[in-house]
Scaffold this motif. Structure first.
Motif, PDB file in Angstrom:
ATOM      1  N   ILE A 134       0.709  -1.366   0.290  1.00 42.63           N
ATOM      2  CA  ILE A 134      -0.118  -0.591  -0.079  1.00 42.63           C
ATOM      3  C   ILE A 134       0.892   1.835   0.226  1.00 42.63           C
ATOM      4  O   ILE A 134       1.765   0.985   1.311  1.00 42.63           O
ATOM      5  CB  ILE A 134      -0.750   0.634   1.083  1.00 42.63           C
ATOM      6  CG1 ILE A 134      -1.940  -1.597   1.202  1.00 42.63           C
ATOM      7  CG2 ILE A 134      -1.844   0.722   1.105  1.00 42.63           C
ATOM      8  CD1 ILE A 134      -2.587  -1.701   2.497  1.00 42.63           C
ATOM      9  N   GLY A 135       0.885   2.307  -1.204  1.00 41.74           N
ATOM     10  CA  GLY A 135       1.220   2.896  -1.089  1.00 41.74           C
ATOM     11  C   GLY A 135       3.370   2.409  -1.777  1.00 41.74           C
ATOM     12  O   GLY A 135       3.274   2.192  -2.168  1.00 41.74           O
ATOM     13  N   TYR A 136       2.902   3.636  -2.982  1.00 37.19           N
ATOM     14  CA  TYR A 136       4.310   3.443  -4.445  1.00 37.19           C
ATOM     15  C   TYR A 136       4.835   4.824  -4.476  1.00 37.19           C
ATOM     16  O   TYR A 136       5.621   4.876  -5.138  1.00 37.19           O
ATOM     17  CB  TYR A 136       3.296   2.642  -5.582  1.00 37.19           C
ATOM     18  CG  TYR A 136       4.603   2.429  -6.451  1.00 37.19           C
ATOM     19  CD1 TYR A 136       5.069   0.934  -5.957  1.00 37.19           C
ATOM     20  CD2 TYR A 136       4.489   3.035  -7.621  1.00 37.19           C
ATOM     21  CE1 TYR A 136       6.299   0.527  -6.986  1.00 37.19           C
ATOM     22  CE2 TYR A 136       6.151   2.263  -8.583  1.00 37.19           C
ATOM     23  CZ  TYR A 136       6.171   0.964  -7.666  1.00 37.19           C
ATOM     24  OH  TYR A 136       7.270   0.357  -8.712  1.00 37.19           O
ATOM     25  N   GLY A 137       5.030   5.331  -3.396  1.00 36.37           N
ATOM     26  CA  GLY A 137       6.736   6.120  -3.328  1.00 36.37           C
ATOM     27  C   GLY A 137       7.912   5.554  -3.377  1.00 36.37           C
ATOM     28  O   GLY A 137       7.913   4.261  -3.803  1.00 36.37           O
ATOM     29  N   GLY A 176       7.360   2.707  -1.189  1.00 33.08           N
ATOM     30  CA  GLY A 176       6.423   1.095  -1.296  1.00 33.08           C
ATOM     31  C   GLY A 176       7.488   0.616  -2.824  1.00 33.08           C
ATOM     32  O   GLY A 176       7.003  -0.592  -2.788  1.00 33.08           O
ATOM     33  N   GLN A 177       8.288   1.719  -3.056  1.00 38.01           N
ATOM     34  CA  GLN A 177       8.622   0.829  -4.373  1.00 38.01           C
ATOM     35  C   GLN A 177       9.583   0.190  -4.033  1.00 38.01           C
ATOM     36  O   GLN A 177      10.111  -1.763  -4.835  1.00 38.01           O
ATOM     37  CB  GLN A 177       9.605   1.903  -5.244  1.00 38.01           C
ATOM     38  CG  GLN A 177       8.679   2.442  -6.096  1.00 38.01           C
ATOM     39  CD  GLN A 177       8.714   3.550  -6.448  1.00 38.01           C
ATOM     40  OE1 GLN A 177      10.332   3.763  -6.883  1.00 38.01           O
ATOM     41  NE2 GLN A 177       8.603   5.193  -6.353  1.00 38.01           N
ATOM     42  N   GLY A 178      11.022   0.047  -3.109  1.00 41.19           N
ATOM     43  CA  GLY A 178      12.149  -0.913  -3.053  1.00 41.19           C
ATOM     44  C   GLY A 178      10.935  -2.207  -2.183  1.00 41.19           C
ATOM     45  O   GLY A 178      11.589  -3.441  -2.531  1.00 41.19           O
ATOM     46  N   THR A 221       1.772  -1.434   4.822  1.00 45.53           N
ATOM     47  CA  THR A 221       1.746  -0.123   4.790  1.00 45.53           C
ATOM     48  C   THR A 221       3.015   0.369   4.235  1.00 45.53           C
ATOM     49  O   THR A 221       3.577   0.449   5.538  1.00 45.53           O
ATOM     50  CB  THR A 221       0.917  -0.127   5.907  1.00 45.53           C
ATOM     51  OG1 THR A 221       1.179   0.151   6.955  1.00 45.53           O
ATOM     52  CG2 THR A 221      -0.539  -0.625   5.293  1.00 45.53           C
ATOM     53  N   ALA A 222       2.943   1.743   3.131  1.00 42.00           N
ATOM     54  CA  ALA A 222       3.830   2.440   3.095  1.00 42.00           C
ATOM     55  C   ALA A 222       3.940   3.458   2.770  1.00 42.00           C
ATOM     56  O   ALA A 222       4.441   3.538   1.528  1.00 42.00           O
ATOM     57  CB  ALA A 222       5.163   1.790   2.042  1.00 42.00           C
TER      58      ALA A 222
END
Length: 367
Positions: A194-197, A200-202, A249-250
């Motif tokens: 959850i979250g692709y900053g 989240g990408q990592g 969650t990120a």
């Protein structure tokens, strides 16, 4: 956590040469009173020791009570720092620590989450801060609602921190900690990120590398598009929680995973958070149900017809239940932080009040 603290601290110093070099390059700090609000684990000890050796007076508080290592705090107090921080301190004590740090009369701030700055700006007066340093995306977002009375330098958005710590280390160490904590791998498991900053990408990339089948939930259209271009199935949160076996969650936001989603999750699902904010998961909803602790840092909550496993009470998982970044990778991050401290006690003091990106000449030499 530490079997032989002295030996492990010596090991950390040995493998953090960039930090040692950056500390040696600092000027005399005998006129500096630095209040630090940050994680207090083994990797931070060489930083604080080095600042004290350069003459600085330090007051230590924590940005997250679940990541404090009491052995580290005791060691740093013995070295000369003042501190109000201990593992799992209450919310009331944690809040009081911010007031204590400000009452101590700092001249400069070094923060991860902007707790001290936010507290200071609730009042019309307070210590005359010359400059500050902020290390997290959550803190930068928080400062958007504040008109700082002094210059604050953002080093979270530097390429070296974004690309190394945020993009690679958090996800990598989160899954290392998952394996150690649960004795399970990600093989044959659907992992919802959850979250692709950058964090989240990592998390997504490392989950795939370790055998997980990855889904991404992201509400920002640009980041969702980036996730699709990176090859991830992008799903809505409500549709994904029913099938995911591991949910991470990120986002750095509060209550991203709320009671509606928690109640719909699959039996046996694991839930973990790697964002800076401990409230990304609505933990009080889970705690209203019967629970047990089958493994350290694993709480099993009995919801109607299912059991959910919350890791590290929803706090930053890789640093609460694990060791966080590798020493060699964090050596780069910490060296940049040292360089940032050098800037805020030097030329940065002359900048206009407000938020600034830490200038490249201030940190480039430590790489």
């Amino acid at each position: 956590m530490y079997q032989d603290f002295a030996a492990e601290l010596a090991w950390a110093r040995r493998h953090m040469p960039r930090t040692a070099k950056a500390l040696a390059a600092l000027p005399d700090l005998s006129q500096v009173r630095l209040a630090c609000n940050m994680h207090l684990d083994l990797k931070m000890a060489p930083l604080v020791e080095g600042l004290i050796e350069r003459g600085a007076k330090l007051f230590l508080t924590t940005c997250n009570p679940t990541t404090v290592q009491d052995q580290v705090v005791a060691h740093l107090v013995a070295k000369g720092a003042e501190a109000m921080a201990w593992r799992d301190m209450s919310d009331a004590d944690w809040s009081a620590s911010f007031d204590a740090a400000l009452a101590w009369g700092p001249t400069h701030l070094c923060e991860m989450g902007a707790d001290l700055t936010a507290r200071l700006h609730q009042f019309a007066d307070g210590p005359a801060i010359k400059a500050g340093l902020e290390a997290t995306g959550s803190g930068i977002s928080r400062l958007g609602g504040v008109a700082p009375r002094y210059p604050i330098f953002n080093w979270d958005d530097l390429p070296v921190k974004e690309g190394l710590h945020n993009r690679h280390m958090v996800g990598l160490t989160a899954w290392h900690t998952f394996f150690q904590t649960t004795h399970l791998t990600l093989h044959e498991k659907t992992v919802l990120v959850i979250g692709y900053g950058l964090v989240g990408q990592g998390v997504a990339a490392s989950a795939k590398a370790y055998g997980g089948q990855v889904l991404v939930a992201e509400t920002d259209p640009a980041r969702a598009l980036q996730a699709r271009y990176d090859g991830w199935p992008v799903v809505t949160l409500d549709e994904a929680v029913a099938s995911a076996e591991v949910v991470a969650t990120a986002t750095g936001a509060k209550h991203v995973l709320g009671r509606q989603q928690l109640a719909a999750m699959k039996d046996g699902a694991f839930i973990l958070n790697v964002g800076h904010v401990a409230e990304e998961i609505e933990v009080p909803f889970l705690k209203a149900h019967p629970h047990s602790q089958p493994m350290p840092f694993v709480n099993a909550y009995a919801l109607p017809g299912r059991t959910l496993y919350l890791l590290a009470d929803g706090s930053m998982f890789n640093l609460t239940a694990g060791y966080g970044d590798s020493l060699n990778a964090f050596d780069v991050t910490l060296a940049v932080m040292v360089a940032g401290i050098g800037h805020v006690v030097g030329a940065g003091q002359g900048a206009e009040p407000g938020l600034h990106l830490l200038p490249e000449p201030a940190w480039r030499a430590v790489l």
